[in-house]
Each structure stands twice: as C-alpha cells, then as structure tokens.
Design an enzyme around this catalytic site. Structure first.
Site, PDB file in Angstrom:
ATOM      1  CG  ASP A  11      -3.994  -7.375 -12.059  1.00  0.00           C
ATOM      2  OD1 ASP A  11      -4.017  -6.166 -11.720  1.00  0.00           O
ATOM      3  OD2 ASP A  11      -5.011  -8.085 -12.054  1.00  0.00           O
ATOM      4  CG  HIS A  12      -4.700  -6.084 -16.482  1.00  0.00           C
ATOM      5  ND1 HIS A  12      -4.585  -7.399 -16.060  1.00  0.00           N
ATOM      6  CD2 HIS A  12      -6.024  -5.827 -16.538  1.00  0.00           C
ATOM      7  CE1 HIS A  12      -5.795  -7.910 -15.900  1.00  0.00           C
ATOM      8  NE2 HIS A  12      -6.689  -6.977 -16.177  1.00  0.00           N
ATOM      9  CB  CYS A  67      -5.133  -7.375  -8.592  1.00  0.00           C
ATOM     10  SG  CYS A  67      -6.182  -8.000  -7.259  1.00  0.00           S
ATOM     11  N   GLY A  68      -7.136  -5.372  -9.208  1.00  0.00           N
ATOM     12  CA  GLY A  68      -8.330  -4.531  -9.219  1.00  0.00           C
ATOM     13  C   GLY A  68      -8.949  -4.395  -7.843  1.00  0.00           C
ATOM     14  CB  THR A  69     -10.839  -6.662  -5.771  1.00  0.00           C
ATOM     15  OG1 THR A  69     -10.158  -7.899  -6.038  1.00  0.00           O
ATOM     16  CG2 THR A  69     -11.988  -6.465  -6.753  1.00  0.00           C
ATOM     17  N   GLY A  72      -7.619 -11.103  -5.516  1.00  0.00           N
ATOM     18  CA  GLY A  72      -6.895 -12.155  -6.251  1.00  0.00           C
ATOM     19  C   GLY A  72      -5.432 -12.221  -5.853  1.00  0.00           C
ATOM     20  CG  HIS A 100      -3.096  -7.320  16.488  1.00  0.00           C
ATOM     21  ND1 HIS A 100      -4.392  -7.397  16.941  1.00  0.00           N
ATOM     22  CD2 HIS A 100      -2.495  -6.355  17.229  1.00  0.00           C
ATOM     23  CE1 HIS A 100      -4.570  -6.513  17.925  1.00  0.00           C
ATOM     24  NE2 HIS A 100      -3.433  -5.862  18.107  1.00  0.00           N
ATOM     25  NE  ARG A 134      -3.403  -9.874  22.826  1.00  0.00           N
ATOM     26  CZ  ARG A 134      -3.166  -8.558  22.824  1.00  0.00           C
ATOM     27  NH1 ARG A 134      -2.101  -8.091  23.442  1.00  0.00           N
ATOM     28  NH2 ARG A 134      -3.972  -7.723  22.207  1.00  0.00           N
ATOM     29  CG  HIS A 135      -0.270  -9.840  18.804  1.00  0.00           C
ATOM     30  ND1 HIS A 135      -1.603 -10.135  18.635  1.00  0.00           N
ATOM     31  CD2 HIS A 135      -0.217  -8.709  19.549  1.00  0.00           C
ATOM     32  CE1 HIS A 135      -2.336  -9.211  19.236  1.00  0.00           C
ATOM     33  NE2 HIS A 135      -1.516  -8.334  19.808  1.00  0.00           N
TER      34      HIS A 135
HETATM   35  C1  RB5 Z   1      -8.826  -8.152 -13.448  1.00  0.00           C
HETATM   36  O1  RB5 Z   1      -9.926  -7.765 -14.212  1.00  0.00           O
HETATM   37  C2  RB5 Z   1      -9.272  -8.444 -12.011  1.00  0.00           C
HETATM   38  O2  RB5 Z   1     -10.015  -9.615 -11.982  1.00  0.00           O
HETATM   39  C3  RB5 Z   1      -8.088  -8.528 -11.092  1.00  0.00           C
HETATM   40  O3  RB5 Z   1      -7.348  -7.351 -11.165  1.00  0.00           O
HETATM   41  C4  RB5 Z   1      -8.382  -8.707  -9.610  1.00  0.00           C
HETATM   42  O4  RB5 Z   1      -9.290  -7.758  -9.170  1.00  0.00           O
HETATM   43  C5  RB5 Z   1      -8.723 -10.068  -9.173  1.00  0.00           C
HETATM   44  O5  RB5 Z   1      -8.956 -10.340  -7.999  1.00  0.00           O
END
Ligand code: RB5
Length: 157
Positions: A11-12, A67-69, A72, A100, A134-135
């Site tokens: 994403d952005h 994405c950011g984290t 998502g 695994h 086993r995996h």
């Molecule tokens: C975008 O601001 C952010 O919410 C997205 O990149 C992501 O981190 C969502 O999980």
C-alpha cells in the site's frame, strides 16, 4: 535454468520499501511481478489481496506484501485460500516460517523495519526451504482449516 520469480505488493505506506526490495531482488536475478501500488496516494490495503494472491497462486511463486505495520496486509492475504502469509520482524521468524509453516508469502511493516532489516529478512525467507517431516502434517491441517471456515455455535470442540 528457469529465472527465479517473485510477486511484490504494497500500500502507500509500503511504497518506498517495495522500491528498495524490487531493486535488490532484480539485482539478485529475480524476475519481479509488481502488482502495485505505485503511487504514494492513500489506498486501502485489502484491495491488494486478490491481485497479489492471483499471481502467487497461479504462478506458484513466493510473494512479499508490505504495509505500514505488515499487519493489515498479512490479515488480508491470509483470507485468500492457498496463501500462508507470515508477518516477520526478524530473520529468525523469516527462517521459521519457511522451515515450519511453508509460508509462501512474507509480510513486513515498512514503519517497523529499516530497509536494511527488511532486505535481510527477505533474503533469509527466500534462502530457506520447507523442512517437511512432522511439519508436513501440520501444514496440511492448516490448509484443511480453509474447508471449514464457519464456526458453528453448536459444535463441540
Ligand atoms: C496505513 O496508514 C496503515 O494503516 C497500513 O499501511 C497498515 O499499517 C495497516 O495495517
């Protein structure tokens, strides 16, 4: 020898990191199928799941989604049958998700990792083979969960 190939999506928030990884992967000889986004405009990461999964599953190649984290996109990708996406923050989890869990998708957070960390995680993910043994049984059970997605409130577990 067949050229190695990989799918990329972001994403952005993941755009700058995707560009870093795209360049690194091409340098390493990968053919990169980049399904976007290519714009810094805000977009909704769930919209990436279908086009990304289509390339990973039809071409039978690994994918990286950002994405950011990383949260998502990992949730979104894992809604697609056949995808086993692992959200990794270090090289150890990148290695384990291949050995695994036979993960076919690596998810990362561009606001969590430095480009250098993400590069190392990516290489470890791509270098590591599924351990089998086993995996195999556990991954098979994992995929069988796709056949029974609804929880019946009367079922005994
Ligand atoms: C975008 O601001 C952010 O919410 C997205 O990149 C992501 O981190 C969502 O999980």
């Amino acid at each position: 020898m067949e050229k190695k190939a990989i799918v990329l999506a972001c994403d952005h928030a993941g755009l700058d990191l995707k560009n870093v990884l795209h360049a690194m992967l091409e340098e390493k000889g990968y053919s990169v199928i980049d399904v976007g986004t290519d714009s810094p405009e805000s977009m909704d990461y769930p919209d990436l799941a279908r086009p990304f999964a289509k390339e990973v599953l039809t071409r039978k190649i690994p994918g990286i989604i950002l994405c950011g984290t990383g949260i998502g996109v990992s949730i979104a990708a894992n809604k697609m049958n056949g995808i086993r996406a692992a959200l990794c923050h270090d090289e150890f989890t990148a290695q384990m998700c291949r050995e695994h869990n036979n993960a076919n998708v690596l998810a990362m957070g561009a606001r969590v990792l430095s480009p250098e960390q993400a590069r190392k995680i990516t290489l470890r993910f791509l270098e590591t083979a599924f351990a089998g043994g086993r995996h195999e049984r556990r991954v098979k059970k994992l995929m069988e969960l796709e056949n029974h997605p609804q929880i019946d409130e009367n079922e005994s577990v």
